[in-house]
Design a protein around this motif. Sequence first.
Motif, PDB file in Angstrom:
ATOM      1  N   PHE A 298       3.263 -11.020   4.658  1.00 35.85           N
ATOM      2  CA  PHE A 298       3.293 -10.101   5.585  1.00 35.85           C
ATOM      3  C   PHE A 298       2.927  -8.621   4.777  1.00 35.85           C
ATOM      4  O   PHE A 298       3.335  -8.173   4.037  1.00 35.85           O
ATOM      5  CB  PHE A 298       4.749  -9.925   6.086  1.00 35.85           C
ATOM      6  CG  PHE A 298       5.050 -11.050   6.904  1.00 35.85           C
ATOM      7  CD1 PHE A 298       5.120 -10.805   8.521  1.00 35.85           C
ATOM      8  CD2 PHE A 298       5.545 -12.216   6.534  1.00 35.85           C
ATOM      9  CE1 PHE A 298       5.397 -11.778   9.095  1.00 35.85           C
ATOM     10  CE2 PHE A 298       5.731 -13.194   7.368  1.00 35.85           C
ATOM     11  CZ  PHE A 298       5.700 -12.896   8.758  1.00 35.85           C
ATOM     12  N   PRO A 299       2.202  -7.845   5.590  1.00 33.92           N
ATOM     13  CA  PRO A 299       1.629  -6.555   5.123  1.00 33.92           C
ATOM     14  C   PRO A 299       2.881  -5.656   5.224  1.00 33.92           C
ATOM     15  O   PRO A 299       3.678  -5.830   6.006  1.00 33.92           O
ATOM     16  CB  PRO A 299       0.430  -6.309   5.947  1.00 33.92           C
ATOM     17  CG  PRO A 299       0.688  -6.888   6.993  1.00 33.92           C
ATOM     18  CD  PRO A 299       1.230  -8.203   6.822  1.00 33.92           C
ATOM     19  N   GLY A 300       2.435  -4.553   4.513  1.00 32.38           N
ATOM     20  CA  GLY A 300       3.397  -3.406   4.551  1.00 32.38           C
ATOM     21  C   GLY A 300       4.700  -3.596   4.183  1.00 32.38           C
ATOM     22  O   GLY A 300       5.736  -3.034   4.663  1.00 32.38           O
ATOM     23  N   ARG A 301       4.951  -4.192   2.949  1.00 34.67           N
ATOM     24  CA  ARG A 301       6.091  -4.571   2.433  1.00 34.67           C
ATOM     25  C   ARG A 301       6.867  -3.288   1.645  1.00 34.67           C
ATOM     26  O   ARG A 301       8.029  -3.088   1.912  1.00 34.67           O
ATOM     27  CB  ARG A 301       5.900  -5.476   0.950  1.00 34.67           C
ATOM     28  CG  ARG A 301       6.982  -6.157   0.734  1.00 34.67           C
ATOM     29  CD  ARG A 301       6.833  -7.051  -0.603  1.00 34.67           C
ATOM     30  NE  ARG A 301       5.913  -8.073  -0.216  1.00 34.67           N
ATOM     31  CZ  ARG A 301       4.917  -8.332  -0.991  1.00 34.67           C
ATOM     32  NH1 ARG A 301       4.613  -8.141  -2.294  1.00 34.67           N
ATOM     33  NH2 ARG A 301       3.743  -9.352  -0.637  1.00 34.67           N
ATOM     34  N   ASP A 302       6.088  -2.336   1.561  1.00 32.16           N
ATOM     35  CA  ASP A 302       6.502  -1.057   0.960  1.00 32.16           C
ATOM     36  C   ASP A 302       7.288  -0.374   2.134  1.00 32.16           C
ATOM     37  O   ASP A 302       7.958   0.630   2.011  1.00 32.16           O
ATOM     38  CB  ASP A 302       5.613  -0.056   0.458  1.00 32.16           C
ATOM     39  CG  ASP A 302       4.943  -0.792  -1.132  1.00 32.16           C
ATOM     40  OD1 ASP A 302       5.708  -1.660  -1.569  1.00 32.16           O
ATOM     41  OD2 ASP A 302       4.010  -0.086  -1.317  1.00 32.16           O
ATOM     42  N   ILE A 303       7.047  -0.850   3.370  1.00 31.30           N
ATOM     43  CA  ILE A 303       7.672  -0.042   4.593  1.00 31.30           C
ATOM     44  C   ILE A 303       8.925  -0.770   5.040  1.00 31.30           C
ATOM     45  O   ILE A 303       9.889  -0.413   5.219  1.00 31.30           O
ATOM     46  CB  ILE A 303       6.759   0.108   5.804  1.00 31.30           C
ATOM     47  CG1 ILE A 303       5.687   0.970   5.358  1.00 31.30           C
ATOM     48  CG2 ILE A 303       7.288   0.467   7.017  1.00 31.30           C
ATOM     49  CD1 ILE A 303       4.289   1.099   6.282  1.00 31.30           C
TER      50      ILE A 303
ATOM     51  N   TYR B  16      16.130  -8.841   1.866  1.00 22.53           N
ATOM     52  CA  TYR B  16      15.624  -8.024   0.773  1.00 22.53           C
ATOM     53  C   TYR B  16      15.574  -8.625  -0.527  1.00 22.53           C
ATOM     54  O   TYR B  16      14.510  -8.381  -1.069  1.00 22.53           O
ATOM     55  CB  TYR B  16      16.569  -6.959   0.772  1.00 22.53           C
ATOM     56  CG  TYR B  16      16.441  -5.888  -0.197  1.00 22.53           C
ATOM     57  CD1 TYR B  16      15.443  -5.034  -0.126  1.00 22.53           C
ATOM     58  CD2 TYR B  16      17.486  -5.491  -1.288  1.00 22.53           C
ATOM     59  CE1 TYR B  16      15.104  -3.886  -0.886  1.00 22.53           C
ATOM     60  CE2 TYR B  16      17.003  -4.631  -2.043  1.00 22.53           C
ATOM     61  CZ  TYR B  16      16.048  -3.737  -1.904  1.00 22.53           C
ATOM     62  OH  TYR B  16      15.673  -2.839  -3.029  1.00 22.53           O
ATOM     63  N   ARG B  17      16.540  -9.312  -0.865  1.00 25.01           N
ATOM     64  CA  ARG B  17      16.381 -10.268  -2.260  1.00 25.01           C
ATOM     65  C   ARG B  17      15.119 -10.950  -2.184  1.00 25.01           C
ATOM     66  O   ARG B  17      14.305 -10.965  -3.162  1.00 25.01           O
ATOM     67  CB  ARG B  17      17.536 -11.058  -2.302  1.00 25.01           C
ATOM     68  CG  ARG B  17      17.579 -11.775  -3.713  1.00 25.01           C
ATOM     69  CD  ARG B  17      18.787 -12.642  -3.985  1.00 25.01           C
ATOM     70  NE  ARG B  17      18.982 -13.733  -2.718  1.00 25.01           N
ATOM     71  CZ  ARG B  17      20.037 -14.254  -2.507  1.00 25.01           C
ATOM     72  NH1 ARG B  17      21.018 -14.109  -3.484  1.00 25.01           N
ATOM     73  NH2 ARG B  17      20.092 -15.232  -1.412  1.00 25.01           N
ATOM     74  N   ALA B  18      14.694 -11.807  -1.154  1.00 32.07           N
ATOM     75  CA  ALA B  18      13.344 -12.513  -1.255  1.00 32.07           C
ATOM     76  C   ALA B  18      12.220 -11.518  -1.104  1.00 32.07           C
ATOM     77  O   ALA B  18      11.138 -11.805  -1.934  1.00 32.07           O
ATOM     78  CB  ALA B  18      13.504 -13.402   0.290  1.00 32.07           C
ATOM     79  N   ALA B  19      12.269 -10.435  -0.570  1.00 34.98           N
ATOM     80  CA  ALA B  19      11.182  -9.429  -0.622  1.00 34.98           C
ATOM     81  C   ALA B  19      10.999  -9.025  -1.957  1.00 34.98           C
ATOM     82  O   ALA B  19       9.802  -8.663  -2.247  1.00 34.98           O
ATOM     83  CB  ALA B  19      11.410  -8.382   0.404  1.00 34.98           C
TER      84      ALA B  19
END
Length: 310
Positions: free
Chosen positions: A270-275, A301-304
């Motif tokens: 998934f793109p935009g992870r920083d958002i 959030y942990r998985a991200a």
Amino acid sequence: MTSTANEIVVNNAAWANATPRLSVLIPTFRDDPSALLKALDDPSTRAEIIVLDDGSGDEALAKRIAGRIERLRLPARLIRLTSNQGRAKGRNRLASHARAGHFLFLDSDMLPNPENFLARWAALAEGENTPIAFGGFTLEQTPLRPEHALHRAMALKSDCTLAPERAKSPEKHVFTSNLLVRRDVFETVEFDEGFTGWGWEDVEWAMRVGRHHPILHIDNSATHLGLDTASAMAAKYEQSASNFARVVSAHRDIVSAYPSYRVARALKPFPGRDIWRPMLKAFALNEAAPTSLRAFAMRLYRAALYCEAV
């Protein structure tokens, strides 16, 4: 009292001539283990207690712990380090002071549930010569506090499980909060001191040792008193990302079956992870939101955070 360049050692009166069968090893960092020490003080168990103050720098706390150590009937030792060594190094340091044939690792914020808690561990060590066993933990005696609602919900769902359930993935459910290890096993496989900060060093140890020894799960539980606030949980997960990457690098064959790995893999494209990753954290920290949804967001959030490692 004795001291070296980086540690100060305090022994109680019972220490010198003891021949213990079980060494109880308790690391602490700015926590007071006095309640745990009092609960463990059963001379019939032929145990010794060793507490490691891992560089807390709190003189008042160290004095309180030393006073409790000196009053124990069991042989006991306090080791004060002048600088923090961390979870893996600290536990290895504890084991180097142990004299018995079995070690029982307990976290300083635990409290035994059954009255015969230590006697049961001593019997398992002496009678059955068990190589590795985990007793489980609960929240039975943990105070209900609103700021800990998220951690409580998440722990009850995934960590506070009975022995038959834990035994399905024996290495995954090994924590140093209530862990019995035979001396020769630990001397062969110590904790990996390459781990830093919080997380995964105990599970990774179990992955390595479990390739050579059976891991027994029993129900001889202790209560985890030290629940975290949501913000403290998020900070620990952030610390743990590099440790998770270390586990994946060494044990992908095992960890790839874990939900945390599978969800991280699913999120990675998934793109935009920083958002969206900070948005997940913000929702998890929102105490006005339903706890079940906050818990779901915190797991995502942990998985991200773990996406980089999978």
